[in-house]
Enzyme design. Structure first.
Site, PDB file in Angstrom:
ATOM      1  CG  HIS A 158      -6.618 -15.200   9.077  1.00  0.00           C
ATOM      2  ND1 HIS A 158      -7.130 -14.830  10.276  1.00  0.00           N
ATOM      3  CD2 HIS A 158      -5.577 -16.017   9.352  1.00  0.00           C
ATOM      4  CE1 HIS A 158      -6.435 -15.401  11.251  1.00  0.00           C
ATOM      5  NE2 HIS A 158      -5.483 -16.120  10.715  1.00  0.00           N
ATOM      6  CD  GLU A 159      -1.726  -9.766  11.015  1.00  0.00           C
ATOM      7  OE1 GLU A 159      -0.776  -8.992  10.949  1.00  0.00           O
ATOM      8  OE2 GLU A 159      -2.493  -9.797  11.968  1.00  0.00           O
TER       9      GLU A 159
END
Length: 818
Positions: A158-159
């Protein structure tokens, strides 16, 4: 042309998708599998086998999730988990070049209460790899957080989510018809808006008519059952979300770093353009990749061998004495207790000066220092001979001269598993020594022959365990040689150094000189107590005087003066070191580095200095970088944490500045001075870096199911923390420049792209704000051209206000029409 000399963007990715592209990383993309990902557990984390099991489970889930999200391209193959020495031995493997400070993922509890929210420390440009991903033990062990953030494997891939701007406007024009949205990628993501805080009127989400945004306290609650497949970058916790945003559904309106830093390109666009994916094709068959394999590694005793050159290259410029002073400083003050230390010297032959001794008291330290070389140097230079004698140790520190045959032992050195830290002394040192450090995960430093330089001591002081234990590190409080080094007869220089409350244990004041007799020394503590030469332990052979402050040194300003009593001009230096005063409170620490260890003109570089206490950023410091070439004058830069130019994130404790004005080819040395006066600061309320999105709840079968409150990031009380003044100096190692023109430089560097431009309305007036850039990247005189063409309704008076005349690239220009 983009700020940063037009280098192509590869993606503002805070996943591990660009690992193999990073120069010097141990992670390699072997076929379609990432090999060598290092996860390190902090020494302060209590032993917990469930933690290890959950780490394996997380990476295994993440591997399959990543494989599908990248359209069957890449997965995690071989993973290394570095177990701290504070855990019991359990048949773990022996690491080679692996260390906590080199890990791509760390498991640690932050000192300040950031909560358990995972985040990635990333302060480079679009496409640059992050420094590390941080998970807390609580996040990895306690399952109740899965509802809050989603499954651990999905969080890993995930960012960023923008908590600072949870809503944004989409407008038909600049002044009219505002519609409030969440910064999501897929338009078919369904849910409702509810009031989460008391600030909402009568429990309803109310839109502010002026801004068009929901008022503070509103939150978007998604339906648990969705059909939307994207985006992993927004809400990875939803089971239907399995894709990154692509060009077809990317939200260019969202006010997030992905858009701001990557020119509004979709996440998948920057991923597929990255180096890792240049030659990686999706699998065409239906097979799945194998699950990752895990290697559990543990370092036990720290073993160091000083491999010191005594060849004819060490003649002249007082080299052998300066080497002895620096190595003695390392042995007596820097190297950690309980380490094993040996000493090897070499010219064209090698000699073991001391077998391994464990550092258990100051007498062992002094005994080791007595084995340091004093005789006049002679013979040729054969670095490989010295290294062969040091191969039985795990760490090596090398001070090297000229040697054309060093390349012959590269493979043996790398295969030995030793970490080689190198100090290249003088302009003629072998050009390959930095590669030894680079290939083995060590630090490369450079020390010039200028007598007013303290580079050798700087280099030795930078060598640490790299185990993440910020409580036992010797913190270098201040180096002043660059301020005033050469002192005439009966002249003196004086300085003030601040001992702060985080340090004070094992505090040393060390003076060096060049002549037979020491200078006249005067030292005053904050209470006015005076120390003079009679209080110092003086070694006239090494030309070093040393004073240890018993107990915990008094907090405050210590003032010293050094007077040269010798008839000739000489270099005088003062070095102050101290360790953490409290085993439960980490000392303020500084880490400095440059963006590349080898560079060609006219590619720009960035100087970074991370100022922190544990994992908490320190704000409001004055940070000065000193970049010294082999010859010529040093370049002095003020580093900034203002969210402009090279500084991507404001107030994250990472100070930076572009460097482009190089005077010559060859090696450059980096040193950073950090100071801060007494001031009251509020602990930063959130992790400023990219982090996982907190989900307040879900809508399931028409009913709202709220999650537990977001983990607290600070105490409930609105506290303020008194942070005293402090001083630090840190070595940032060395780098090598080539292709620097000998003639005057042409103007090849454009102004930086402005990345913090904001527009808002107030009383029918548009208010614009941004941080001005410079003429050359983030330096020099710059201006904001074409303003009246962009905003023709703004008056000429306003247009005149936007010109920046270079007084400082940190100046914030606030404009209005009157």
């Amino acid at each position: 042309m983009r700020c940063g000399d037009g280098a192509p963007a590869a993606g503002w990715l805070l996943t591990l998708l660009t690992l193999a592209a990073a120069r010097g990383t141990a992670v390699l993309l072997q076929g379609d599998g990432y090999d060598g990902l290092l996860i390190a557990i902090n020494p302060q984390v209590p032993e917990d086998q469930k933690l290890l099991a959950n780490i394996k489970e997380m990476i295994t889930e993440a591997s399959f999730y990543l494989f599908n999200a990248t359209q069957r391209r890449v997965y995690f193959q071989n993973i290394k988990i570095l177990i701290p020495a504070t855990w019991k031995a359990n048949s773990y493997g022996k690491p080679k070049h692996d260390s906590y400070e080199k890990a791509e993922v760390i498991v640690a509890a932050p000192y300040w209460k950031h909560g358990d929210e995972p985040y990635t420390l990333q302060y480079g440009e679009c496409g640059n790899m992050g420094k590390y991903i941080h998970f807390t033990p609580n996040f990895l062990v306690n399952d109740y957080l899965i509802d809050v953030y989603g499954s651990r494997g999905r969080v890993f891939v995930h960012e960023r989510y923008n908590n600072e701007k949870p809503f944004y406007n989409w407008t038909k024009s600049i002044l009219n018809d505002k519609y409030s949205f969440i910064p999501r990628c897929a338009s078919d993501l369904t849910g409702i808006y509810i009031c989460e805080k008391k600030s909402c009127t009568e429990g309803n989400c109310v839109i502010n008519q002026l801004t068009g945004l929901f008022k503070e306290g509103c939150a978007f609650i998604p339906e648990r059952t969705q059909t939307a497949k994207s985006s992993i970058m927004y809400m990875q916790s939803l089971s239907s979300v399995v894709e990154f945003c692509n060009e077809g559904n990317h939200n260019r309106e969202a006010p997030n770093l992905q858009n701001r830093m990557c020119d509004y390109r979709s996440t998948w666009d920057v991923i597929i353009s990255s180096m890792d994916f240049n030659n990686t094709l999706p699998r065409t068959d239906a097979s799945l990749p194998p699950p990752p394999t895990f290697s559990l590694l543990q370092k036990r005793d720290r073993v160091i061998c000083l491999v010191l050159e005594v060849s004819h290259s060490m003649n002249g410029d007082d080299r052998i004495n300066r080497l002895r002073q620096a190595a003695e400083f390392y042995l007596l003050q820097v190297v950690e207790d309980n380490s094993y230390v040996g000493i090897v010297t070499f010219n064209n032959e090698g000699e073991i000066r001391s077998q391994l001794h464990q550092i258990v008291n100051k007498h062992v330290r002094k005994q080791l220092a007595s084995y340091l070389p004093t005789a006049a140097p002679s013979g040729g230079t054969n670095i490989c001979v010295g290294l062969q004698l040091g191969f039985e140790v795990k760490y090596a520190l090398l001070s090297a001269g000229e040697d054309g045959g060093i390349i012959e032992c590269f493979s043996n050195v790398i295969n030995s598993g030793s970490i080689i830290h190198t100090i290249a002394l003088g302009p003629s040192a072998a050009k390959e020594v930095e590669q030894l450090a680079h290939e083995t995960g060590g630090l490369a430093c450079f020390a010039s022959d200028r007598l007013d330089s303290n580079d050798l001591i700087d280099g030795f002081s930078a060598i640490s365990t790299g185990n993440g234990d910020t409580f036992s590190h010797s913190i270098q409080a201040c180096l002043v040689t660059s301020f005033n080094a050469l002192v005439s007869y009966y002249k003196q220089f004086s300085r003030t150094v601040t001992i702060d409350s985080t340090v004070g244990k094992d505090t040393f004041f060390v003076v060096t000189w060049q002549t037979a007799e020491p200078p006249r020394i005067t030292l005053l503590d904050p209470s006015g107590k005076s120390y003079t030469n009679k209080d110092f332990e003086v070694n006239t052979v090494s030309q070093v005087a040393r004073l240890q402050i018993l107990g915990i040194a008094e907090v405050g300003e210590w003032t010293y003066a050094l007077m040269n009593t010798h008839l000739s001009l000489q270099a005088l230096t003062m070095t102050v070191t101290s360790r953490a005063a409290n085993s439960n409170i980490p000392a303020i620490n500084v880490k400095a580095h440059v963006s590349s260890d080898r560079n060609e003109y006219s590619r720009s570089m960035v100087v970074y200095a991370q100022v922190s206490q544990g994992l908490s950023p320190i704000l409001g410091a004055n940070v000065t970088a000193i970049i010294k070439p082999e010859t010529g004058d040093p370049l002095i830069l003020e580093l900034l944490d203002n969210g402009a130019g090279s500084d991507i994130v404001k107030n994250d404790g990472v100070y930076s500045r572009y460097i482009y004005s190089f005077s010559e080819n060859g090696r450059y040395n980096l040193k950073v001075h950090v100071q801060r006066a007494n001031k009251t600061v509020r602990p930063h309320p959130t992790v400023p870096w990219s982090h996982s999105m907190y989900i307040p709840g879900y809508v399931e079968n028409g009913k709202i199911q709220m999650n537990p409150p977001r983990p607290s990031v600070i105490n409930n009380e609105d506290i303020q923390t008194r942070v005293g003044g402090f001083s630090r100096t840190a070595s940032g190692g060395s780098f090598i420049m080539s292709a620097v023109p000998t003639r005057p430089h042409t103007d090849v560097f454009p102004p930086c792209k402005i990345i913090d431009f904001h527009a808002r309305t107030a009383n029918d007036v548009i208010i614009l704000s941004w941080t001005a850039s410079g003429d050359d990247l983030d330096q020099g005189q710059g201006m904001f051209d074409g303003f009246s063409q962009v905003f023709p309704q703004v008056s000429l008076k306003l247009a005149e206000q936007v010109f920046c005349y270079g007084v400082c690239p940190a100046c914030n220009l606030h404009c209005s029409d009157g």
